[in-house]
Design an enzyme around this catalytic site. Structure first.
Site, PDB file in Angstrom:
ATOM      1  N   GLU A  86     -15.685  -9.068 -18.913  1.00  0.00           N
ATOM      2  CA  GLU A  86     -14.397  -9.117 -20.061  1.00  0.00           C
ATOM      3  C   GLU A  86     -13.320  -9.246 -19.346  1.00  0.00           C
ATOM      4  O   GLU A  86     -13.209  -8.964 -18.088  1.00  0.00           O
ATOM      5  CB  GLU A  86     -14.243  -7.724 -20.424  1.00  0.00           C
ATOM      6  CG  GLU A  86     -14.165  -6.905 -19.535  1.00  0.00           C
ATOM      7  CD  GLU A  86     -14.133  -5.065 -19.972  1.00  0.00           C
ATOM      8  OE1 GLU A  86     -13.657  -4.579 -21.076  1.00  0.00           O
ATOM      9  OE2 GLU A  86     -14.941  -4.508 -19.324  1.00  0.00           O
ATOM     10  N   LYS A  90      -9.636  -9.261 -17.722  1.00  0.00           N
ATOM     11  CA  LYS A  90      -8.919  -7.890 -17.240  1.00  0.00           C
ATOM     12  C   LYS A  90      -7.487  -7.928 -17.508  1.00  0.00           C
ATOM     13  O   LYS A  90      -6.914  -9.027 -17.225  1.00  0.00           O
ATOM     14  CB  LYS A  90      -9.120  -8.015 -15.757  1.00  0.00           C
ATOM     15  CG  LYS A  90      -8.090  -6.733 -14.994  1.00  0.00           C
ATOM     16  CD  LYS A  90      -8.639  -6.392 -13.653  1.00  0.00           C
ATOM     17  CE  LYS A  90      -7.987  -5.216 -13.131  1.00  0.00           C
ATOM     18  NZ  LYS A  90      -6.543  -5.296 -13.179  1.00  0.00           N
ATOM     19  N   ASP A 146      -3.779  -7.343 -18.051  1.00  0.00           N
ATOM     20  CA  ASP A 146      -2.658  -6.963 -17.131  1.00  0.00           C
ATOM     21  C   ASP A 146      -1.652  -6.193 -17.750  1.00  0.00           C
ATOM     22  O   ASP A 146      -0.366  -6.494 -18.216  1.00  0.00           O
ATOM     23  CB  ASP A 146      -1.782  -8.191 -16.542  1.00  0.00           C
ATOM     24  CG  ASP A 146      -1.084  -7.991 -15.262  1.00  0.00           C
ATOM     25  OD1 ASP A 146      -1.158  -6.831 -14.804  1.00  0.00           O
ATOM     26  OD2 ASP A 146      -0.364  -9.125 -14.886  1.00  0.00           O
ATOM     27  N   TYR A 151     -11.387  -0.146 -23.696  1.00  0.00           N
ATOM     28  CA  TYR A 151     -12.526  -0.740 -22.635  1.00  0.00           C
ATOM     29  C   TYR A 151     -13.330   0.354 -21.981  1.00  0.00           C
ATOM     30  O   TYR A 151     -14.199  -0.001 -21.130  1.00  0.00           O
ATOM     31  CB  TYR A 151     -11.992  -1.765 -21.562  1.00  0.00           C
ATOM     32  CG  TYR A 151     -10.769  -1.134 -20.665  1.00  0.00           C
ATOM     33  CD1 TYR A 151     -11.197  -0.233 -19.630  1.00  0.00           C
ATOM     34  CD2 TYR A 151      -9.472  -1.676 -20.543  1.00  0.00           C
ATOM     35  CE1 TYR A 151     -10.111   0.404 -18.905  1.00  0.00           C
ATOM     36  CE2 TYR A 151      -8.511  -1.296 -19.851  1.00  0.00           C
ATOM     37  CZ  TYR A 151      -8.801  -0.262 -19.077  1.00  0.00           C
ATOM     38  OH  TYR A 151      -7.687   0.314 -18.258  1.00  0.00           O
ATOM     39  N   LYS A 158     -10.559 -11.076  -9.282  1.00  0.00           N
ATOM     40  CA  LYS A 158      -9.266 -11.630  -9.777  1.00  0.00           C
ATOM     41  C   LYS A 158      -9.031 -13.061  -9.685  1.00  0.00           C
ATOM     42  O   LYS A 158      -9.893 -13.504  -8.986  1.00  0.00           O
ATOM     43  CB  LYS A 158      -8.405 -10.901  -8.584  1.00  0.00           C
ATOM     44  CG  LYS A 158      -8.157  -9.344  -8.357  1.00  0.00           C
ATOM     45  CD  LYS A 158      -8.018  -8.561  -9.787  1.00  0.00           C
ATOM     46  CE  LYS A 158      -6.527  -8.123  -9.936  1.00  0.00           C
ATOM     47  NZ  LYS A 158      -5.858  -7.367  -8.848  1.00  0.00           N
ATOM     48  N   CYS A 216      11.548  -1.326  20.448  1.00  0.00           N
ATOM     49  CA  CYS A 216      11.715  -0.904  19.451  1.00  0.00           C
ATOM     50  C   CYS A 216      13.087  -1.029  18.772  1.00  0.00           C
ATOM     51  O   CYS A 216      13.779  -0.716  19.472  1.00  0.00           O
ATOM     52  CB  CYS A 216      11.123   0.489  19.287  1.00  0.00           C
ATOM     53  SG  CYS A 216      11.512   1.224  17.401  1.00  0.00           S
ATOM     54  N   CYS A 233      14.495   2.533  17.925  1.00  0.00           N
ATOM     55  CA  CYS A 233      14.875   3.506  19.023  1.00  0.00           C
ATOM     56  C   CYS A 233      14.859   3.139  20.616  1.00  0.00           C
ATOM     57  O   CYS A 233      15.094   3.894  21.326  1.00  0.00           O
ATOM     58  CB  CYS A 233      13.870   4.807  18.983  1.00  0.00           C
ATOM     59  SG  CYS A 233      12.225   4.180  19.758  1.00  0.00           S
ATOM     60  N   CYS A 242       5.563   0.611  18.705  1.00  0.00           N
ATOM     61  CA  CYS A 242       6.780   1.381  19.403  1.00  0.00           C
ATOM     62  C   CYS A 242       6.120   2.816  19.841  1.00  0.00           C
ATOM     63  O   CYS A 242       5.162   3.430  19.442  1.00  0.00           O
ATOM     64  CB  CYS A 242       7.770   1.986  18.360  1.00  0.00           C
ATOM     65  SG  CYS A 242       8.836   3.407  18.857  1.00  0.00           S
ATOM     66  N   CYS A 284      10.874   8.641  17.861  1.00  0.00           N
ATOM     67  CA  CYS A 284      11.675   7.255  17.064  1.00  0.00           C
ATOM     68  C   CYS A 284      11.836   7.727  15.630  1.00  0.00           C
ATOM     69  O   CYS A 284      11.180   8.030  14.785  1.00  0.00           O
ATOM     70  CB  CYS A 284      10.412   6.219  17.171  1.00  0.00           C
ATOM     71  SG  CYS A 284      10.909   4.720  16.102  1.00  0.00           S
TER      72      CYS A 284
HETATM   73  O1  D41 Z   1      -8.786  -4.835 -18.770  1.00  0.00           O
HETATM   74  C1  D41 Z   1      -8.461  -4.233 -17.912  1.00  0.00           C
HETATM   75  N1  D41 Z   1      -7.401  -4.041 -17.275  1.00  0.00           N
HETATM   76  C2  D41 Z   1      -9.639  -3.006 -17.507  1.00  0.00           C
HETATM   77  C3  D41 Z   1      -9.315  -2.029 -16.780  1.00  0.00           C
HETATM   78  C4  D41 Z   1     -11.004  -3.120 -17.893  1.00  0.00           C
HETATM   79  N2  D41 Z   1     -11.261  -4.078 -18.846  1.00  0.00           N
HETATM   80  N3  D41 Z   1     -12.105  -2.358 -17.754  1.00  0.00           N
HETATM   81  C5  D41 Z   1     -11.584  -1.337 -16.742  1.00  0.00           C
HETATM   82  N4  D41 Z   1     -12.817  -0.408 -16.183  1.00  0.00           N
HETATM   83  C6  D41 Z   1     -12.258   0.353 -15.600  1.00  0.00           C
HETATM   84  C7  D41 Z   1     -13.378   1.328 -15.110  1.00  0.00           C
HETATM   85  C8  D41 Z   1     -14.518   0.657 -14.877  1.00  0.00           C
HETATM   86  C9  D41 Z   1     -13.052   2.185 -13.816  1.00  0.00           C
HETATM   87  C10 D41 Z   1     -13.641   2.424 -16.426  1.00  0.00           C
HETATM   88  C11 D41 Z   1     -10.164  -1.212 -16.142  1.00  0.00           C
HETATM   89  C12 D41 Z   1     -10.074  -0.344 -15.370  1.00  0.00           C
HETATM   90  N5  D41 Z   1     -10.972   0.657 -14.886  1.00  0.00           N
HETATM   91  C13 D41 Z   1      -8.985   0.095 -14.617  1.00  0.00           C
HETATM   92  N6  D41 Z   1      -7.534  -0.442 -14.950  1.00  0.00           N
HETATM   93  C14 D41 Z   1      -6.923  -0.053 -13.927  1.00  0.00           C
HETATM   94  C15 D41 Z   1      -7.359   0.869 -13.013  1.00  0.00           C
HETATM   95  C16 D41 Z   1      -8.750   0.898 -13.601  1.00  0.00           C
END
Ligand code: D41
Length: 749
Positions: free
Chosen positions: A126, A128, A130, A236, A324, A429, A432, A447, A453
């Site tokens: 799926e 992610k 932001d 989600y 990512k 450093c 210091c 350092c 320091c």
């Molecule tokens: O769409 C997202 N940002 C997203 C974040 C997603 N689709 N699934 C997620 N699933 C998880 C777990 C597997 C840990 C339940 C997440 C995130 N975590 C998440 N976003 C930020 C920290 C964790």
């Protein structure tokens, strides 16, 4: 109602009524104390009511309220949100940046589960989103609480604001009695642009990107402002539940959709890495036309029973990963190189840049890593950037991936000014004046001033009060700087924080000329400090800021030793061994060199072993136990032991510990576990599950898993091929089980 014993005979209806009354009184008292600055209850009375509340909750756990005073770990300050403990921790996601990272993720899971490369294994994929994550708690179908992620354990109570978001239903039907829904709050591109136009026309603050706009809108103290902001929500995941949602991730998400939540339409099932990567490519192609920001793709094991078996490590589930998108780039001018000194003395070069927008964020600083990086070499001396060095005045490429610190990635030689000089890295450093030394094999110059320091001391303190460490409300980096440099009421070591109130006989903290703080904030600060006198062991270890000892290692150490006393005793005992370890490393290096010169094969083992001769067996055993902890390598162990042996450092640690009441690392709450608190060692081959799963399962049942057998070992689980560890267990009279015996012991637990 003062006597906890009076709970016997308390009816359920009376208990519920009493909890309601206590919640009201205590929440009111918090308000009075922290916000209104007009406490109506004495401290003693407040504590007594809080204890009573805890006692009633313990007797009637199912009556515990969503707004229970026990969960109000920090009272609402006048300028913020109250804090709430998540009923189930909000985990974070591990990252992968390329296809190899995804095939490794799949391979890791198969290995853990003992599945061959061809066994079927499905994943969801799926986008992610932001935005920022939010946890919504529903009881009997009603939204009772919304909390931000915070540090994963404790977040901010934003219930009133969440209620104003159209995508978040305030009532749902058909759901389990208790359901925590987790998802992402975000803002669409169109809504973001319109909001910024409105803001600038009104002469108010505009936002750098949709994510900041969403965060700023959710964290408004006035819910009517949040209501006026176009926030959205995708569900989600889920947290605490009173009954299962489904048997697979996909079916569970579909149920959330049936309850009335928005779920992402680009969520699909994949049969393995090839399909996952294909879906990644599809989503990447659609990225620009989605209408909202995404920063990658999240993959999750679809089968919830497998998710359960896989569990999580520290703060990330083993069954999910974020893939990512590549980082964003921009070119700009390097105006200067500054050197920052970190808490372990590392000298870090920082690029000061002509400000430039990289992926919607204005960047004016970026990391240059270390002196080799600037010179165009990696840590092994090989060329990077074709050997191009980086000079002040250069035209450089800035690279930003997600939330990480931007870095200078490349340099354009055709635009180098004629007078640009190679950068000379300082050998003292800048803070210091102590020598800055670069050890053999270390990429970093450090350092040598230690706590002398000021930069190191201040950074150590900042780390000490940071999130994940002591996290003291009202004592952030800015206040630490101030107190560190204060001549009348200095805070130079962590222990000084805890003696602050006692030392402040002239009420200096409250004086308005200190950062505008008055009576209230001084009192709030002292209250926040007092609250942190009682801390879990893992946090203390992490807070010490020892090199290589991050949150994960600190948690591993806490789980293994259980108490501060046990940890300190073991680390002290292991002291002489750490020195031998370093000698052995040096001896090995000498032997390798000699062997090359003499044209013979190096004899490493006898050379290393010789170094350990004559070492106190107790030291040897403590060292073996420490380095046998899964996740604690020799590097971590050496850093830990040496820091305890440095006089100034040790004095600082001892003074701190004297101020605290350190909570033993609690075995996970497992009722009826026959192995809770026991130390177990696995050796030989396991046939029914992998070593990693066996270990995780044992730990989930409250056992400590060690890599070496000692008198403290309770059970050794010996599979075929078990050798010296099983013999040692026999010698010590430790109980030995085979794998089936172990499984029978923990069966049903
Ligand atoms: O769409 C997202 N940002 C997203 C974040 C997603 N689709 N699934 C997620 N699933 C998880 C777990 C597997 C840990 C339940 C997440 C995130 N975590 C998440 N976003 C930020 C920290 C964790």
């Amino acid at each position: 109602m003062t006597d906890a014993r009076a709970i016997e005979g308390l009816s359920e209806a009376d208990a519920a009524a009493e909890l309601a009354a206590l919640a009201e009184t205590l929440l009111r008292a918090n308000q009075d104390y922290h916000a209104e600055d007009a406490p109506q209850l004495s401290d003693a009375e407040y504590d007594r009511l809080k204890q009573r509340n805890a006692a009633v909750e313990a007797a009637f756990p199912h009556l515990k309220r969503a707004d229970s005073p026990s969960d109000q770990v920090g009272a609402a300050p006048s300028d913020g949100f109250s804090k709430v403990a998540h009923a189930q921790r909000m985990l974070s996601l591990g990252n992968a940046f390329d296809a190899a990272g995804i095939t490794e993720f799949d391979a890791r899971i198969r290995k853990y589960l003992g599945l061959g490369p061809d066994a079927p294994l499905r994943y969801t994929a799926e986008p992610k989103i932001d935005g920022l994550s939010l946890s919504l708690r529903y009881e009997n179908g009603a939204l009772v609480q919304a909390a931000t992620r915070g540090d994963g354990a404790v977040g901010e109570n934003v219930t009133a604001n969440a209620r104003t978001i159209g995508d978040i239903p305030t009532r749902i039907t058909g759901a389990p009695e208790l359901l925590e829904v987790r998802g992402e709050v975000y803002m669409s591109h169109a809504d973001f642009a319109a909001l910024n136009t409105r803001q600038s026309e009104a002469g108010t603050k505009t936002f750098a990107n949709p994510r900041n706009a969403a965060a700023g809108s959710l964290r408004q103290l006035d819910p009517s402002i949040t209501r006026s902001r176009p926030l959205r929500f995708f569900a989600y995941a889920w947290g605490a539940l009173s009954g299962p949602l489904a048997e697979t991730q996909k079916a569970a998400i579909d149920r959330l959709a049936a309850f009335g939540f928005q779920t992402n339409p680009l969520t699909v099932l994949c049969d393995g890495p090839d399909e996952m990567l294909a879906h990644y490519a599809t989503i990447e192609q659609q990225r620009a036309s989605l209408g909202y920001d995404i920063d990658g793709v999240v993959y999750k094991v679809d089968d919830l029973a497998l998710q359960h078996r896989l569990g999580f490590r520290s703060t990330t589930p083993r069954w999910a990963i974020a893939h990512k998108f590549p980082a964003e780039l921009a070119w700009t001018r390097l105006e200067a190189i500054d050197i920052q000194v970190g808490r372990t003395g590392a000298l870090s070069p920082v690029a000061r840049l002509t400000p430039v927008t990289v992926g919607g964020v204005v960047v004016s600083n970026a990391t240059l890593h270390n002196e080799d990086y600037i010179a165009g070499r990696d840590s092994t001396g090989r060329e990077i950037r074709d050997g191009k060095d980086i000079r002040v005045g250069d035209w450089v490429q800035v690279y930003r991936a997600g939330d990480v610190i931007p870095k200078v990635a490349d340099v354009d030689l055709s635009k180098r000014p004629a007078n640009a000089e190679p950068y000379v890295f300082p050998e003292t450093c800048p803070e210091c004046g102590s020598d800055a030394i670069r050890e053999e094999g270390d990429a970093v110059r450090r350092c040598s001033g230690g706590l002398i320091c000021p930069a190191q001391a201040v950074e150590k303190l900042k780390h000490f009060v940071s999130r994940g460490a002591f996290d003291i409300e009202g004592l952030g980096a800015k206040q630490i700087e101030m107190f560190y440099h204060d001549d009348q009421l200095p805070v130079r070591t962590p222990a000084d924080i805890f003696s602050l109130e006692a030392r402040d006989v002239r009420n200096l903290t409250k004086l308005a000329n200190r950062d505008g703080s008055g009576e209230t904030s001084a009192r709030n600060l002292f209250a926040a400090i007092k609250e942190r006198r009682s801390v879990p062991l893992g946090r203390v270890i992490f807070a010490l800021g020892i090199r290589h000892v991050g949150e994960v290692a600190a948690a591993d150490l806490a789980r293994h030793y259980g108490s501060w006393a046990a940890l300190a005793e073991a680390v002290d005992l292991a002291g002489p061994a750490a020195e031998r370890q370093l000698q052995a490393d040096r001896a090995e290096a000498r032997e390798r060199q000699a062997a090359v010169q003499e044209g013979r094969r190096a004899r490493i083992k006898p050379v290393r072993d010789a170094v350990w001769d004559g070492l106190d067996p107790a030291a040897h055993a403590a060292w073996a136990d420490l380095t046998g902890i899964d996740g604690i390598g020799v590097t971590v162990a050496v850093a830990l032991v040496t820091s305890f042996q440095q006089a100034a450092e040790r004095a600082s640690i001892d003074a701190l510990v004297a101020e605290l009441s350190i909570k033993d690392a609690a075995a996970p709450e497992v009722t009826g576990s026959p192995v809770a608190g026991k130390t177990v060692v696995f050796t030989g081959t396991l046939e029914k599950m992998t070593r990693a799963e066996a270990k995780a399962r044992a730990e989930a049942l409250g056992a400590r898993v060690s890599g070496s057998v000692s008198a403290k070992t309770d059970i050794v689980i010996a599979g075929p091929g078990a050798g010296s560890k099983a013999r040692k267990a026999t010698d010590l009279g430790v109980e030995i089980l085979d794998e089936d015996g172990w499984l029978a012991l923990i069966d049903g637990a």
